[in-house]
Design a protein around this motif. Sequence first.
Motif, short mmCIF file in Angstrom:
data_model
loop_
_atom_site.label_atom_id
_atom_site.label_comp_id
_atom_site.label_asym_id
_atom_site.label_seq_id
_atom_site.Cartn_x
_atom_site.Cartn_y
_atom_site.Cartn_z
N LEU A 1 0.84 -1.19 0.00
CA LEU A 1 0.00 0.00 0.00
C LEU A 1 0.87 1.24 0.00
O LEU A 1 1.87 1.31 0.72
CB LEU A 1 -0.89 0.00 1.24
N VAL A 2 0.49 2.23 -0.82
CA VAL A 2 1.17 3.53 -0.83
C VAL A 2 0.13 4.62 -0.98
O VAL A 2 -0.99 4.38 -1.46
CB VAL A 2 2.20 3.64 -1.99
N VAL A 3 0.49 5.82 -0.58
CA VAL A 3 -0.32 6.99 -0.95
C VAL A 3 -0.12 7.21 -2.44
O VAL A 3 1.02 7.28 -2.92
CB VAL A 3 0.09 8.23 -0.15
N ALA A 4 -1.20 7.28 -3.19
CA ALA A 4 -1.09 7.39 -4.64
C ALA A 4 -0.45 8.72 -5.03
O ALA A 4 -0.79 9.77 -4.48
CB ALA A 4 -2.47 7.27 -5.28
N GLY A 5 0.47 8.63 -5.97
CA GLY A 5 1.14 9.84 -6.46
C GLY A 5 1.02 9.96 -7.96
O GLY A 5 0.43 9.12 -8.64
N ASP A 6 1.62 10.99 -8.51
CA ASP A 6 1.50 11.28 -9.93
C ASP A 6 2.58 10.61 -10.77
O ASP A 6 2.49 10.60 -11.99
CB ASP A 6 1.54 12.79 -10.16
N ALA A 7 3.60 10.05 -10.14
CA ALA A 7 4.70 9.42 -10.86
C ALA A 7 4.63 7.90 -10.73
O ALA A 7 4.05 7.38 -9.77
CB ALA A 7 6.04 9.92 -10.31
N PRO A 8 5.19 7.17 -11.67
CA PRO A 8 5.21 5.70 -11.53
C PRO A 8 6.10 5.21 -10.41
O PRO A 8 5.97 4.06 -9.99
CB PRO A 8 5.72 5.24 -12.90
N ALA A 9 7.00 6.03 -9.91
CA ALA A 9 7.83 5.64 -8.77
C ALA A 9 6.99 5.75 -7.51
O ALA A 9 6.81 6.84 -6.95
CB ALA A 9 9.06 6.54 -8.68
N VAL A 10 6.46 4.61 -7.05
CA VAL A 10 5.50 4.65 -5.95
C VAL A 10 6.17 4.82 -4.59
O VAL A 10 5.50 5.11 -3.59
CB VAL A 10 4.63 3.38 -5.94
N GLY A 11 7.46 4.61 -4.52
CA GLY A 11 8.14 4.73 -3.23
C GLY A 11 8.09 3.44 -2.45
O GLY A 11 7.66 2.40 -2.94
N GLU A 12 8.54 3.51 -1.21
CA GLU A 12 8.57 2.33 -0.36
C GLU A 12 7.17 2.05 0.18
O GLU A 12 6.59 2.85 0.91
CB GLU A 12 9.53 2.56 0.82
N PRO A 13 6.58 0.87 -0.16
CA PRO A 13 5.21 0.61 0.27
C PRO A 13 5.14 0.08 1.69
O PRO A 13 6.11 -0.45 2.23
CB PRO A 13 4.75 -0.47 -0.73
N ARG A 14 4.00 0.25 2.27
CA ARG A 14 3.67 -0.44 3.52
C ARG A 14 3.24 -1.86 3.16
O ARG A 14 2.45 -2.06 2.24
CB ARG A 14 2.55 0.30 4.24
N ARG A 15 3.75 -2.86 3.89
CA ARG A 15 3.47 -4.27 3.58
C ARG A 15 2.66 -4.90 4.69
O ARG A 15 3.02 -4.81 5.86
CB ARG A 15 4.78 -5.03 3.35
N LEU A 16 1.56 -5.56 4.31
CA LEU A 16 0.66 -6.18 5.27
C LEU A 16 0.50 -7.66 4.93
O LEU A 16 0.17 -8.01 3.78
CB LEU A 16 -0.71 -5.49 5.25
#
Length: 463
Positions: A83-98
């Motif tokens: 899960l990530v906060v949706a952004g405008d770039a394809p680089a989603v960043g480090e996700p939260r993992r559940l």
Amino acid sequence: MPRAPRLLLAALFALPLTAGAHDAFGPGIHTLEPNTLVPAGDLRYAPAARPDRIVASPSADPAYGFQVSWRTATGVDAPRLELVVAGDAPAVGEPRRLAARSTVFTTENGVGSQHQVAVDGLEPDTLYAFRVQGGNGWWSPWRQLRTAAAPGTPLEFLYFGDTQNKNASHGSRVLLEALRHAPRARLAVFAGDLVSGGDGEDDNEWGEWADIVAPVAATMLVAPVTGNHEYFEEFEDTPQERRVLGPHWRHMFALPDNGAAGTERTTYWFDMHDARFVVLDGTSALDLGTAAAQAAWLDGVLAGNPRVWSIVVVHQPMYSPREGRDNALLREHLMPVLERHSVDLVLQGHDHTYGRRAGDDGAATPQYVVSVAGAKQYRLSQEARDTMAPVGEDTQLLQVVRIDGDTLRYEARTVTGRLYDAFSLVGDGRGARRLVEHTEGRIEPRDCGRDATLKGRADRCWE
């Protein structure tokens, strides 16, 4: 239509030219379709490493979380959701993992694993992107949905009556058309009988339902209701015969754990924006003796409602528009609670027609609505024609509801997008409601144009 074009259409679509019914191809052209598009023996919906049947449903407070369910083949080690906060770039960043909790589930299509995750700790009115893990390196595509906002924020949601039959061939049109009319919807409510079941290919039906719902489920929460077809008969034709909830239900959906005693898996409530939604189990109330317990629970849920609007969803109608049906037990136990709390909308299915009316006292609320999204179409009773307006036969429908401050606007549209019914409930700031009918642009009420179904049943319009 001239004879030559008709013959050409028949050749193109391999349809018999027979006299009688009127359908989309013109007078006299019709064919009997199977309930699913899956050919006999085909394992189209066998569980695989690729994750499928991904559905996000509300938590009790979907401003801060939601729940996700999906399916894979067995042998998926430690499946998880990212899960990530949706952004405008394809680089989603480090996700939260559940991490998911998983159960093995055997169906006609083989053995699979169902996975569920409760996502919590989110921020209100925030767009999140998430994906789920399968096996052998598989991930689902990223999909995104926005959490519920604070009270006072407008809300748009969809309501569908029974999908049930021929989901892939006919139900798909309804779901896609709905997105055209509700581009900002955050919730889709399904009023029971999502599938037909009981014909030896239940898993194919659930697979097709998940497929047609996928465009909707990719952008909003899904709130399902159990209908009688989500149950099956155990010990049929014996003194021990009883209704039993089908196994797919608890695997397909992760739902709030706040239901009535005896119906914990099939009743629940949640709040979104200015509305409290309450889901009942009419089949259990009618056939399993839980009507009184559900009524007491409903009374408590509605008495503690801090929101301006209240919406109750149940499969079987309080007032049945189909000939020969009368759910007196629901009116005895549940309707007094609905009326006492002046519930705004009671959204229902089951009778495969359209009908709307107020209660017997004529007050603006509750507004009782029955609708149908799928291909099975019944006939209206004369009582429904006398007491409901508008009514309709032989029509697949979708509903869009918009809540903005002291106004709730409801629209029912046909599968082709034509306006069939529309009204507003307008508050006075002190809890009272005024009903405003919107008649401009509505098409004329529709009746069944055939004497019997393709199987010869005179009590239905389409199977």
